[in-house]
Scaffold this motif. Sequence first.
Motif, mmCIF file in Angstrom:
data_model
loop_
_atom_site.group_PDB
_atom_site.id
_atom_site.type_symbol
_atom_site.label_atom_id
_atom_site.label_comp_id
_atom_site.label_asym_id
_atom_site.label_seq_id
_atom_site.Cartn_x
_atom_site.Cartn_y
_atom_site.Cartn_z
ATOM 1 N N GLU A 10 0.846 -1.196 0.000
ATOM 2 C CA GLU A 10 0.000 0.000 0.000
ATOM 3 C C GLU A 10 0.880 1.243 0.000
ATOM 4 O OE1 GLU A 10 -1.421 3.332 2.363
ATOM 5 O OE2 GLU A 10 -0.263 1.749 3.292
ATOM 6 N N TYR A 11 0.456 2.257 -0.760
ATOM 7 C CA TYR A 11 1.193 3.522 -0.848
ATOM 8 C C TYR A 11 0.331 4.565 -1.539
ATOM 9 C CZ TYR A 11 1.900 1.191 -5.311
ATOM 10 O OH TYR A 11 1.682 0.501 -6.473
ATOM 11 N N LYS A 12 0.728 5.825 -1.387
ATOM 12 C CA LYS A 12 0.072 6.935 -2.089
ATOM 13 C C LYS A 12 0.988 7.409 -3.210
ATOM 14 C CE LYS A 12 -3.340 9.124 0.560
ATOM 15 N NZ LYS A 12 -3.914 10.414 0.868
ATOM 16 N N VAL A 13 0.372 7.772 -4.308
ATOM 17 C CA VAL A 13 1.104 8.288 -5.462
ATOM 18 C C VAL A 13 1.034 9.813 -5.441
ATOM 19 C CG1 VAL A 13 1.162 8.340 -7.991
ATOM 20 C CG2 VAL A 13 0.682 6.199 -6.797
ATOM 21 N N LYS A 14 2.139 10.438 -5.816
ATOM 22 C CA LYS A 14 2.201 11.903 -5.857
ATOM 23 C C LYS A 14 1.164 12.441 -6.843
ATOM 24 C CE LYS A 14 7.177 11.971 -5.017
ATOM 25 N NZ LYS A 14 8.486 12.205 -5.666
ATOM 26 N N PRO A 15 0.491 13.522 -6.469
ATOM 27 C CA PRO A 15 -0.470 14.141 -7.388
ATOM 28 C C PRO A 15 0.236 14.637 -8.656
ATOM 29 C CG PRO A 15 -0.622 15.109 -5.184
ATOM 30 C CD PRO A 15 0.580 14.213 -5.193
ATOM 31 N N GLY A 16 -0.468 14.587 -9.744
ATOM 32 C CA GLY A 16 0.056 15.133 -10.994
ATOM 33 C C GLY A 16 0.873 14.165 -11.834
ATOM 34 N N ILE A 17 1.221 12.996 -11.289
ATOM 35 C CA ILE A 17 2.001 12.031 -12.082
ATOM 36 C C ILE A 17 1.367 10.635 -12.063
ATOM 37 C CG2 ILE A 17 4.210 13.258 -11.923
ATOM 38 C CD1 ILE A 17 5.019 11.355 -9.682
ATOM 39 N N ILE A 18 0.081 10.603 -11.796
ATOM 40 C CA ILE A 18 -0.614 9.316 -11.700
ATOM 41 C C ILE A 18 -0.598 8.575 -13.038
ATOM 42 C CG2 ILE A 18 -2.875 8.248 -11.337
ATOM 43 C CD1 ILE A 18 -3.230 10.177 -8.973
ATOM 44 N N GLU A 19 -0.765 9.296 -14.128
ATOM 45 C CA GLU A 19 -0.765 8.636 -15.446
ATOM 46 C C GLU A 19 0.574 7.950 -15.725
ATOM 47 O OE1 GLU A 19 -1.170 9.902 -20.091
ATOM 48 O OE2 GLU A 19 -2.530 10.875 -18.664
ATOM 49 N N GLN A 20 1.688 8.612 -15.409
ATOM 50 C CA GLN A 20 3.006 8.006 -15.600
ATOM 51 C C GLN A 20 3.188 6.800 -14.673
ATOM 52 O OE1 GLN A 20 2.363 11.301 -15.139
ATOM 53 N NE2 GLN A 20 4.006 12.558 -15.966
ATOM 54 N N TYR A 21 2.727 6.937 -13.421
ATOM 55 C CA TYR A 21 2.787 5.822 -12.470
ATOM 56 C C TYR A 21 2.010 4.623 -13.004
ATOM 57 C CZ TYR A 21 0.668 2.953 -8.862
ATOM 58 O OH TYR A 21 0.169 1.887 -8.166
ATOM 59 N N GLU A 22 0.788 4.857 -13.477
ATOM 60 C CA GLU A 22 -0.034 3.752 -13.968
ATOM 61 C C GLU A 22 0.609 3.078 -15.181
ATOM 62 O OE1 GLU A 22 -4.088 5.160 -14.338
ATOM 63 O OE2 GLU A 22 -4.400 4.954 -12.165
ATOM 64 N N HIS A 23 1.295 3.848 -15.982
ATOM 65 C CA HIS A 23 2.025 3.257 -17.113
ATOM 66 C C HIS A 23 3.155 2.353 -16.608
ATOM 67 C CE1 HIS A 23 3.747 2.813 -21.076
ATOM 68 N NE2 HIS A 23 4.904 3.231 -20.607
ATOM 69 N N GLN A 24 3.929 2.815 -15.631
ATOM 70 C CA GLN A 24 5.023 2.019 -15.065
ATOM 71 C C GLN A 24 4.497 0.755 -14.394
ATOM 72 O OE1 GLN A 24 8.239 2.122 -15.393
ATOM 73 N NE2 GLN A 24 8.731 0.522 -13.916
#
Length: 103
Positions: A10-24
């Motif tokens: 479990e973790y939180k993703v930084k706002p504004g880069i969720i699309e890049q995170y989901e791609h990774q």
Amino acid sequence: MNQKLTVFIEYKVKPGIIEQYEHQMQNVLVELKKDGAGNISWLKALDQDALYVESFDVGSRDSYQSLKQLRLSESHPVYGPLEKFISGGMAKLHCWAFEKKGE
């Protein structure tokens, strides 16, 4: 004795880069399978913005410890890049293993 364990990350993703995170994460899901994880789920919370949970099964405590160490490694070629997406970095990636009790 080997037993199936269910792992939650479990973790939180930084706002504004969720699309890049989901791609990774597409690469991460493939790598988890290569590393022996089964029954993999990847979830996003509805009531906590940018909170994600991964769950999967492993066959033993040793497998869990090994995979946990890989997931926390900033130098791992697939898991390491998540560091830049997680609020607070890898120190804020929470990982737990559970054994099934009862039916």
